[in-house]
Design an enzyme around this catalytic site. Structure first.
Site, PDB file in Angstrom:
ATOM      1  N   ASP A  63       0.834  -1.196   0.000  1.00 48.38           N
ATOM      2  CA  ASP A  63       0.000   0.000   0.000  1.00 48.38           C
ATOM      3  C   ASP A  63       0.870   1.247   0.000  1.00 48.38           C
ATOM      4  O   ASP A  63       2.056   1.213   0.333  1.00 48.38           O
ATOM      5  CB  ASP A  63      -0.943   0.013   1.209  1.00 48.38           C
ATOM      6  CG  ASP A  63      -0.206   0.132   2.535  1.00 48.38           C
ATOM      7  OD1 ASP A  63       0.815  -0.572   2.716  1.00 48.38           O
ATOM      8  OD2 ASP A  63      -0.622   0.938   3.388  1.00 48.38           O
ATOM      9  N   ASP A 109       8.441   4.376  -1.490  1.00 43.29           N
ATOM     10  CA  ASP A 109       7.793   3.873  -0.270  1.00 43.29           C
ATOM     11  C   ASP A 109       6.482   3.179  -0.592  1.00 43.29           C
ATOM     12  O   ASP A 109       5.441   3.811  -0.697  1.00 43.29           O
ATOM     13  CB  ASP A 109       7.558   5.049   0.680  1.00 43.29           C
ATOM     14  CG  ASP A 109       7.039   4.637   2.042  1.00 43.29           C
ATOM     15  OD1 ASP A 109       7.177   3.453   2.396  1.00 43.29           O
ATOM     16  OD2 ASP A 109       6.484   5.495   2.739  1.00 43.29           O
ATOM     17  N   GLU A 140      -0.007  -0.846   5.693  1.00 38.35           N
ATOM     18  CA  GLU A 140       1.115  -0.384   6.518  1.00 38.35           C
ATOM     19  C   GLU A 140       1.042   1.109   6.778  1.00 38.35           C
ATOM     20  O   GLU A 140       1.458   1.577   7.853  1.00 38.35           O
ATOM     21  CB  GLU A 140       2.433  -0.735   5.823  1.00 38.35           C
ATOM     22  CG  GLU A 140       3.681  -0.556   6.685  1.00 38.35           C
ATOM     23  CD  GLU A 140       4.286   0.842   6.639  1.00 38.35           C
ATOM     24  OE1 GLU A 140       5.186   1.132   7.449  1.00 38.35           O
ATOM     25  OE2 GLU A 140       3.838   1.657   5.786  1.00 38.35           O
ATOM     26  N   GLU A 141       0.526   1.866   5.825  1.00 36.45           N
ATOM     27  CA  GLU A 141       0.477   3.319   5.975  1.00 36.45           C
ATOM     28  C   GLU A 141      -0.635   3.774   6.928  1.00 36.45           C
ATOM     29  O   GLU A 141      -0.734   4.957   7.237  1.00 36.45           O
ATOM     30  CB  GLU A 141       0.295   3.995   4.612  1.00 36.45           C
ATOM     31  CG  GLU A 141       1.435   3.772   3.631  1.00 36.45           C
ATOM     32  CD  GLU A 141       2.719   4.480   4.029  1.00 36.45           C
ATOM     33  OE1 GLU A 141       2.721   5.198   5.042  1.00 36.45           O
ATOM     34  OE2 GLU A 141       3.731   4.304   3.318  1.00 36.45           O
ATOM     35  N   GLU A 163      12.015  -1.332   3.402  1.00 34.92           N
ATOM     36  CA  GLU A 163      11.791   0.116   3.490  1.00 34.92           C
ATOM     37  C   GLU A 163      12.947   0.808   2.779  1.00 34.92           C
ATOM     38  O   GLU A 163      14.073   0.295   2.756  1.00 34.92           O
ATOM     39  CB  GLU A 163      11.711   0.589   4.937  1.00 34.92           C
ATOM     40  CG  GLU A 163      10.467   0.138   5.698  1.00 34.92           C
ATOM     41  CD  GLU A 163       9.203   0.844   5.241  1.00 34.92           C
ATOM     42  OE1 GLU A 163       9.304   1.879   4.529  1.00 34.92           O
ATOM     43  OE2 GLU A 163       8.099   0.366   5.580  1.00 34.92           O
ATOM     44  N   HIS A 347       6.247   9.862   0.373  1.00 36.31           N
ATOM     45  CA  HIS A 347       4.984  10.606   0.493  1.00 36.31           C
ATOM     46  C   HIS A 347       4.992  11.943  -0.260  1.00 36.31           C
ATOM     47  O   HIS A 347       4.031  12.705  -0.122  1.00 36.31           O
ATOM     48  CB  HIS A 347       4.627  10.854   1.963  1.00 36.31           C
ATOM     49  CG  HIS A 347       4.535   9.616   2.791  1.00 36.31           C
ATOM     50  ND1 HIS A 347       4.155   9.640   4.120  1.00 36.31           N
ATOM     51  CD2 HIS A 347       4.789   8.314   2.505  1.00 36.31           C
ATOM     52  CE1 HIS A 347       4.171   8.406   4.613  1.00 36.31           C
ATOM     53  NE2 HIS A 347       4.558   7.586   3.640  1.00 36.31           N
TER      54      HIS A 347
END
Length: 376
Positions: A63, A109, A140-141, A163, A347
């Site tokens: 995700d 990410d 996960e987010e 990551e 992000h």
């Protein structure tokens, strides 16, 4: 080399909308040689290669945060030096990439690391006595529901979490986190009374929380070891009988302070507001920090893998929180975090990854896995 990465990034999958990307990755795993691939009960993509009593879990997440970025590959040809320096990130080990760049949400990410896991395991192939498990976890987010499901499904001998930390670095720790709403109330008073309002008390409460953190941090040099509070929102209001103010407070926590200790410190800090009714409402899942052991066969294998691709490996401790924090305290096996990409781009609307860096990371991880299963 880059088909898995580019196609996976092309499957837009913000938290809660991962199904299409999960289905695509399962098909891709089967296509490139995984013995089995499926979607588990939590909606995670799972790929298996090999069988045996020993197991390595490579846990990424599929995700992303919301905000679709048009997926495109920007070639380096035709760009002058200044333009390349502006566009292309450092790939580590003292050189700047001039390779093509992939733009797209999740390229860093963390579909970059997840695709790296998938391609590296396919390159290694089946190894007698070992099972390699690649997982693309959902959510996960947000609340890491995918990883929370996994804790009872596996007991690996080694864990690699995906990551972005650059292809030539290994991350050994992620901070914990906790969230709370602080609500301050008092009876209504005339504006000429000179009494402190709930809104004014809220400002003082935030300053007191900051002071508490600063006292704890006074002898700490690394951000990883500090309390890092954040004021995410503040609002206030009133009716005929009551004033109120609400602070939304988040914190990144070091290993030395678990969430329970933080909430207790928060309560003690706010006791000084005796003339107000103060309540603390915990929000979401509190997550303790986690620090991996450095001297393990897994870490040594990752360092060797990076060197095999011409890199000079280094370590990093991160101020964010990852699925590592969810599964590592339960599995208690040697663990580390690895993946290509510049985490400063996480992000952001400019999220992108160097295809050269991606290729190096696949080579490094494949070499690491070969070394691990041979020597562990």
């Amino acid at each position: 080399m880059t088909e898995t990465l580019i196609s996976l990034v092309s499957q837009y999958s913000p938290s809660g909308q991962e199904r299409g990307a999960v289905e695509w990755l399962v098909r891709q795993m089967k296509t490139i040689g995984f013995a089995d691939a499926f979607i588990d009960k939590a909606g995670n993509s799972v790929g298996l290669l090999g069988s045996g009593p020993k197991q390595v879990v490579l846990l990424g997440h599929i995700d992303t945060v919301p905000g679709e970025i048009p997926v495109r590959v920007v070639p380096s040809a035709g760009l002058d030096t200044a333009a390349q320096n502006a566009v292309y990130p450092s790939t580590g080990s003292g050189h700047r990439s001039t390779s093509d760049i992939l733009y797209g949400r999740g390229s860093v990410d963390a579909k970059g690391p997840l695709a790296c896991f998938t391609d590296a395991v396919a390159r290694v192939g089946a190894v007698d006595g070992w099972q390699l498990v690649v997982i693309g976890a959902v959510d996960e987010e947000r609340d890491s529901e995918g990883a929370r499901f996994l804790v009872d499904q596996y007991r690996p001998d080694f864990l690699i979490v995906g990551e972005p930390n650059r292809w030539d670095r290994v991350a050994l720790g992620y901070k914990g986190s906790a969230w709370a709403d602080v609500i301050i109330r008092r009876g209504q008073a005339h504006t000429a009374s000179g009494e402190q309002t709930a809104a004014e008390a809220a400002v003082d409460a935030w300053l007191a929380i900051r002071a508490f953190a600063e006292i704890f941090n006074a002898d700490k040099n690394r951000a990883f070891d500090k309390i890092l509070p954040t004021l995410r929102n503040i609002e206030a209001g009133q009716d005929r009988f009551e004033q109120w103010a609400r602070l939304s407070v988040g914190v990144r926590l070091p290993v030395e302070m678990d969430p329970g200790q933080w909430y207790l410190g928060l309560e003690n800090t706010l006791k000084v507001f005796e003339t107000f009714r103060v309540s603390i409402e915990r929000v979401g899942y509190p997550i303790p920090a986690w620090r991996c052991e450095k001297n393990t066969p897994l870490v040594r294998a990752l360092l060797s893998g990076i060197r095999s691709q011409g890199g000079t490996p280094s370590f990093v401790y991160k101020t964010g929180t990852a699925d590592l924090n969810i599964v590592a305290p339960i599995w208690h096996c040697p663990a580390a975090v690895y993946g290509p990409g510049d985490s400063a781009l996480d992000h952001t609307p400019n999220e992108h990854i160097s295809l050269d860096e991606y290729a190096r990371s696949v080579g490094a991880l494949a070499a690491a896995l070969v070394s691990l299963v041979k020597n562990a």
